[in-house]
Scaffold this motif. Structure first.
Motif, PDB file in Angstrom:
ATOM      1  N   GLN A   2      -4.601  -7.677 -10.311  1.00  0.00           N
ATOM      2  CA  GLN A   2      -3.919  -6.808  -9.352  1.00  0.00           C
ATOM      3  C   GLN A   2      -4.161  -5.346  -9.682  1.00  0.00           C
ATOM      4  O   GLN A   2      -3.829  -4.863 -10.751  1.00  0.00           O
ATOM      5  CB  GLN A   2      -2.410  -7.101  -9.371  1.00  0.00           C
ATOM      6  CG  GLN A   2      -1.614  -6.271  -8.374  1.00  0.00           C
ATOM      7  CD  GLN A   2      -0.166  -6.704  -8.316  1.00  0.00           C
ATOM      8  OE1 GLN A   2       0.138  -7.854  -8.548  1.00  0.00           O
ATOM      9  NE2 GLN A   2       0.713  -5.782  -8.001  1.00  0.00           N
ATOM     10  N   THR A   4      -3.494  -2.632  -7.196  1.00  0.00           N
ATOM     11  CA  THR A   4      -2.421  -1.828  -6.628  1.00  0.00           C
ATOM     12  C   THR A   4      -1.167  -2.022  -7.478  1.00  0.00           C
ATOM     13  O   THR A   4      -0.723  -3.146  -7.672  1.00  0.00           O
ATOM     14  CB  THR A   4      -2.123  -2.235  -5.180  1.00  0.00           C
ATOM     15  OG1 THR A   4      -3.319  -2.097  -4.416  1.00  0.00           O
ATOM     16  CG2 THR A   4      -1.051  -1.354  -4.585  1.00  0.00           C
ATOM     17  N   PRO A   5      -0.622  -0.953  -8.021  1.00  0.00           N
ATOM     18  CA  PRO A   5       0.518  -1.085  -8.932  1.00  0.00           C
ATOM     19  C   PRO A   5       1.708  -1.800  -8.316  1.00  0.00           C
ATOM     20  O   PRO A   5       1.981  -1.666  -7.123  1.00  0.00           O
ATOM     21  CB  PRO A   5       0.867   0.381  -9.259  1.00  0.00           C
ATOM     22  CG  PRO A   5      -0.408   1.123  -9.026  1.00  0.00           C
ATOM     23  CD  PRO A   5      -1.056   0.427  -7.864  1.00  0.00           C
ATOM     24  N   TYR A   8       4.024   0.534  -6.614  1.00  0.00           N
ATOM     25  CA  TYR A   8       3.382   1.438  -5.655  1.00  0.00           C
ATOM     26  C   TYR A   8       4.346   1.987  -4.618  1.00  0.00           C
ATOM     27  O   TYR A   8       4.215   3.132  -4.192  1.00  0.00           O
ATOM     28  CB  TYR A   8       2.229   0.722  -4.959  1.00  0.00           C
ATOM     29  CG  TYR A   8       1.293   1.668  -4.255  1.00  0.00           C
ATOM     30  CD1 TYR A   8       0.366   2.414  -4.984  1.00  0.00           C
ATOM     31  CD2 TYR A   8       1.330   1.834  -2.884  1.00  0.00           C
ATOM     32  CE1 TYR A   8      -0.496   3.292  -4.357  1.00  0.00           C
ATOM     33  CE2 TYR A   8       0.475   2.711  -2.248  1.00  0.00           C
ATOM     34  CZ  TYR A   8      -0.447   3.425  -2.986  1.00  0.00           C
ATOM     35  OH  TYR A   8      -1.283   4.304  -2.362  1.00  0.00           O
ATOM     36  N   ALA A  64       0.505  -4.868 -15.185  1.00  0.00           N
ATOM     37  CA  ALA A  64       1.300  -3.636 -15.199  1.00  0.00           C
ATOM     38  C   ALA A  64       1.153  -2.933 -16.542  1.00  0.00           C
ATOM     39  O   ALA A  64       2.130  -2.672 -17.248  1.00  0.00           O
ATOM     40  CB  ALA A  64       2.762  -3.952 -14.918  1.00  0.00           C
ATOM     41  N   GLN A  90      -3.453  -0.809 -13.985  1.00  0.00           N
ATOM     42  CA  GLN A  90      -2.714  -0.142 -12.913  1.00  0.00           C
ATOM     43  C   GLN A  90      -2.511   1.340 -13.209  1.00  0.00           C
ATOM     44  O   GLN A  90      -2.307   2.131 -12.291  1.00  0.00           O
ATOM     45  CB  GLN A  90      -1.362  -0.819 -12.707  1.00  0.00           C
ATOM     46  CG  GLN A  90      -1.470  -2.210 -12.123  1.00  0.00           C
ATOM     47  CD  GLN A  90      -0.126  -2.825 -11.824  1.00  0.00           C
ATOM     48  OE1 GLN A  90       0.898  -2.154 -11.859  1.00  0.00           O
ATOM     49  NE2 GLN A  90      -0.113  -4.102 -11.529  1.00  0.00           N
ATOM     50  N   HIS A  91      -2.581   1.725 -14.485  1.00  0.00           N
ATOM     51  CA  HIS A  91      -2.276   3.105 -14.848  1.00  0.00           C
ATOM     52  C   HIS A  91      -3.109   3.541 -16.041  1.00  0.00           C
ATOM     53  O   HIS A  91      -3.295   2.777 -16.990  1.00  0.00           O
ATOM     54  CB  HIS A  91      -0.781   3.226 -15.184  1.00  0.00           C
ATOM     55  CG  HIS A  91      -0.310   4.624 -15.425  1.00  0.00           C
ATOM     56  ND1 HIS A  91      -0.336   5.203 -16.681  1.00  0.00           N
ATOM     57  CD2 HIS A  91       0.197   5.572 -14.592  1.00  0.00           C
ATOM     58  CE1 HIS A  91       0.138   6.435 -16.603  1.00  0.00           C
ATOM     59  NE2 HIS A  91       0.462   6.690 -15.344  1.00  0.00           N
ATOM     60  N   GLU A 110      -7.302   2.895  -6.438  1.00  0.00           N
ATOM     61  CA  GLU A 110      -5.938   2.364  -6.535  1.00  0.00           C
ATOM     62  C   GLU A 110      -5.252   2.692  -7.865  1.00  0.00           C
ATOM     63  O   GLU A 110      -4.056   2.999  -7.893  1.00  0.00           O
ATOM     64  CB  GLU A 110      -5.939   0.846  -6.321  1.00  0.00           C
ATOM     65  CG  GLU A 110      -6.131   0.411  -4.888  1.00  0.00           C
ATOM     66  CD  GLU A 110      -7.583   0.495  -4.449  1.00  0.00           C
ATOM     67  OE1 GLU A 110      -8.454   0.633  -5.335  1.00  0.00           O
ATOM     68  OE2 GLU A 110      -7.850   0.430  -3.236  1.00  0.00           O
ATOM     69  N   THR A 111      -5.975   2.600  -8.960  1.00  0.00           N
ATOM     70  CA  THR A 111      -5.385   2.871 -10.267  1.00  0.00           C
ATOM     71  C   THR A 111      -4.881   4.314 -10.334  1.00  0.00           C
ATOM     72  O   THR A 111      -5.586   5.243  -9.943  1.00  0.00           O
ATOM     73  CB  THR A 111      -6.409   2.640 -11.387  1.00  0.00           C
ATOM     74  OG1 THR A 111      -6.731   1.247 -11.445  1.00  0.00           O
ATOM     75  CG2 THR A 111      -5.863   3.080 -12.744  1.00  0.00           C
TER      76      THR A 111
END
Length: 246
Positions: A2, A4-5, A8, A64, A90-91, A110-111
């Motif tokens: 995944q 998209t966090p 989000y 995550a 995600q980040h 996205e990230t």
């Protein structure tokens, strides 16, 4: 995986550390998924060992994860970019000059990638000389508006304002929050945030109208004996957040 966090659509997402996969799972549950769990690249001797271990974290908590430098260490910039390209987290945490490389290697938008800027003691000005070479030179102070524009040019998502020293730089932080709101940019307050000042810091960013806030709360909620992030403290942070956000 995944991209998209999970957070989000949240206005506020916590960023906390974990010292094991079990601790990461516990923190993720305590925050009711409104969190990215920081894993520091500095804790690994090479890219492959980092990738192998971080993949396990990602699989355990729906990707995550927040790949960190380690106390903003500029020498970790390349490693963060390289392992992020493989892991697609995600980040991502980056020094100011490393943002473009991270975005290019990720190959997608996205990230969330932050760019580290530091307080200067002067309202409206931030230090962007946070890279491997630039951090060894004289500070490069630019208007926060310019710093945000430059980060947007490089594909960045947010300002990481570090080290804040809690509320030591309150007036500067208030102006940074105002500018992030005006320029539709995310904000990540970092450094010296604890259970006592978290509400004030978060409220400043919320009242300014910042679209998305990712506060980093690290050492103050870590059990110094075990190295684990205390889940009870994460629950308290979530309760404060929910009180303010509604």
């Amino acid at each position: 995986m995944q991209l998209t966090p999970n957070y989000y659509n949240d206005r506020v997402c916590l960023n906390v550390l974990a010292n094991s996969i079990d601790n990461a799972k516990a923190v993720y549950e305590a925050a009711q998924t409104h969190v990215v769990v920081g894993i520091l690249s500095k804790n690994y001797c090479d890219n492959q060992s980092a990738i192998t271990d971080m993949k396990k974290y990602a699989q355990a908590i729906d990707n995550a994860i927040s790949i960190g430098l380690g106390a903003g260490d500029p020498n970790q910039s390349d490693m963060v970019s390289e392992i992020s390209a493989v892991l697609q987290p995600q980040h991502v945490n980056q020094v100011f000059t490393g943002v473009g490389a991270s975005r290019a290697l990720l190959g997608q938008k996205e990230t969330v990638i932050n760019g580290l800027v530091s307080p200067t003691g002067r309202i409206g000005l931030v230090n962007i000389a946070t890279g491997p070479l630039s951090s060894k030179t004289t500070k490069s102070e630019v208007p926060i508006e310019t710093a945000i524009a430059l980060l947007k040019d490089m594909g960045g998502s947010s300002i990481k304002f570090f080290p804040m020293g809690g509320l030591k730089h309150r007036a500067e932080f208030e102006y940074v929050a105002k500018c992030c709101a005006e320029q539709d940019f995310y904000l990540e307050p970092t450094g010296g945030i604890d259970l006592d000042n978290y509400e004030v810091i978060l409220k400043i960013a919320l009242d300014a109208g910042v679209k998305r806030i990712i506060p980093h709360i690290y050492s103050s909620i870590i059990n110094q004996a075990t190295g684990e992030t205390r889940t009870a403290d994460v629950e308290k942070l979530l309760a404060i957040t929910q009180k303010l956000v509604g």
